[in-house]
Design a protein around this motif. Structure first.
Motif, short mmCIF file in Angstrom:
data_model
loop_
_atom_site.label_atom_id
_atom_site.label_comp_id
_atom_site.label_asym_id
_atom_site.label_seq_id
_atom_site.Cartn_x
_atom_site.Cartn_y
_atom_site.Cartn_z
N ASN A 31 2.76 6.13 3.59
CA ASN A 31 1.85 7.23 3.91
C ASN A 31 2.52 8.36 4.71
OD1 ASN A 31 -0.96 8.17 3.72
ND2 ASN A 31 -0.93 8.04 5.95
N CYS A 34 2.29 12.02 3.77
CA CYS A 34 1.23 12.89 4.28
C CYS A 34 1.83 14.08 5.04
CB CYS A 34 0.32 12.07 5.18
SG CYS A 34 -1.14 12.87 5.81
N HIS A 409 -3.24 8.29 9.43
CA HIS A 409 -3.02 6.88 9.07
C HIS A 409 -4.28 6.05 9.32
CE1 HIS A 409 1.25 7.58 8.63
NE2 HIS A 409 1.42 7.86 9.90
#
Length: 442
Positions: A31, A34, A409
């Protein structure tokens, strides 16, 4: 020029054996793509391993002043390792490549910027019509990025460049490793054992004779009292350290109480250009940054920068063009400066540099201090944004100060990343202090 960004932050090149990481670490590692939202301009496209929340996209779009929506993010189907990270099978799926090729043509994308430009990305670029005959691309096609994310190669290049590194050993031999480590332990000194291909300190382990040794830069610390204990620990863990015999193992003198430093160098032009230096927050592995460093002298920072640029010049001469992150240590109250790792890829400060230059100004390093942290607990991204606004901590574009939530997150670990921007160290510290009080009082 429109850009295809690829969030391959955890992949075969950077991580090696993905099975060594727990599921949550994999989810968070994937992630990290991002962060690439901050770099995107209108018309750009991001290939992300995981969906990015609409709430974060709207928040980043507001601060950036340019819209990025879910239509600008494409997520390939899950692969053999699931849907957390972008491994080769997810980027090579025939149906996904066909769809991406069509989108690239429709949007007129003519540049590709991955987190790491490895051979898989080089192949993907050709397959979707963003190929290039530049020498720097040929370097990556031939596996150059793999070289620039290996600790063994780092030590070899530092030796050739004549820049200082910690006393150490690169070996495939357990017995040689035992001899080396035992000599340190018997002298009352500690070592840090490093996997060749694993980032952010996750593959590192400190072996020390003292229970009082502070654990920084390694996921594990083990007390070993004598040669027998060293032999036992290395024998047990050698498959992990060597990725089941695939890689050599790096062992270095562990510099107790050293300050961890980092920098990002731009190698896209005709010579190496220092973007910024930083102080790394190790908790015990990488957890955030202070830009510029605040715990070392200007002389120490200058020395670290000089060594980093000398190494970067070697990498530039090899043919690599892109960003490289180079880490170091300041020990003995800044009297000793060594380099200790490099990664030829985007890094944990790339998006922070964008934030500094774009939201503050090109001279942000002279006018602002940035403090980031990667694991601020939050119930939801929306509630975190609202709490910042209510407390008067939210970043104010007019003043160029405040707290920015830089990565979401919450779906992966119930946390967000943030960057506190202040006119000086005290102001940035105060924003962070008030932010922590805000959350602990809820």
């Amino acid at each position: 020029m429109a850009t295809l960004y690829v969030g391959n932050s955890f992949n075969e090149t950077l991580v090696g054996d993905l099975s060594q990481l727990d599921p949550q670490t994999r989810r968070i590692g994937g992630n990290l793509s991002c962060r690439l939202v901050w770099l995107m301009e209108p018309g750009d496209l991001l290939v992300s391993p995981q969906p990015i929340s609409d709430e974060f996209l709207a928040y980043a779009s507001w601060l950036k002043g340019t819209p990025v929506t879910s239509a600008d993010v494409i997520v390939p189907p899950p692969g053999e390792a699931g849907g957390d990270v972008l491994m080769a099978d997810r980027l090579r799926g025939a149906r996904f490549v066909d769809e991406l090729r069509a989108t690239v043509a429709e949007r007129g994308l003519d540049r590709i910027v991955p987190y790491c430009y490895d051979q898989i990305i080089a192949s993907l670029a050709r397959d979707v019509g963003i190929g290039s005959r530049e020498a720097s691309v040929a370097f990556c096609e031939a596996g150059g990025a793999d070289l620039l994310n290996r600790k063994t190669v780092f030590r070899a290049l530092c030796g050739g460049a004549g820049v200082p590194i910690a006393e150490g050993l690169v070996t495939r031999s357990v017995s040689d490793a035992v001899d080396f480590v035992a000599s340190f332990i018997e002298a009352g000194r500690s070592v840090i054992v490093k996997q060749d291909a694993l980032e952010c300190g996750h593959g590192n382990e400190i072996l020390t004779p003292s229970v009082d040794t502070v654990q920084l830069g390694a996921a594990v610390l083990t007390v070993v009292a004598d040669r027998h204990a060293v032999e036992k620990r290395l024998g047990e863990q050698w498959p992990r350290f060597s990725s089941n015999g695939r890689d050599p193992v790096v062992i270095e003198h562990y510099l107790q109480d050293a300050i961890s430093l980092g920098c990002e160098v731009d190698l896209t032009g005709e010579s190496a250009v220092m973007r910024h230096t930083a102080e790394m927050r190790m908790t015990p592995v990488f957890g955030g940054l202070l830009i510029p460093p605040s715990s070392i002298s200007k002389e120490c920072d200058t020395e670290f920068s000089r060594y980093a640029l000398e190494l970067a010049d070697v990498v530039h001469a090899m043919g690599y063009r892109g960003l490289i992150n180079i880490d170091g240590l300041a020990a003995d109250d800044g009297k000793t400066v060594v380099l200790n790792e490099f990664n030829g890829r985007l890094g944990g400060s790339t998006h922070l540099h964008w934030i500094g230059r774009t939201l503050v100004g090109d001279d942000y390093l002279l006018r602002r201090h940035l403090i980031s942290k990667n694991d601020l607990k939050a119930n939801s991204f929306t509630s975190a944004v609202a709490a910042l606004k209510r407390a008067g901590l939210a970043f104010d574009p007019e003043r160029g100060e405040g707290v920015i939530l830089t990565c979401d997150h919450t779906a992966q670990s119930g946390a967000v990343e943030y960057c506190a921007v202040g006119a000086d160290v005290a102001a940035a510290d105060d924003y962070e202090r008030r932010l922590n009080l805000l959350l602990t009082s809820r």
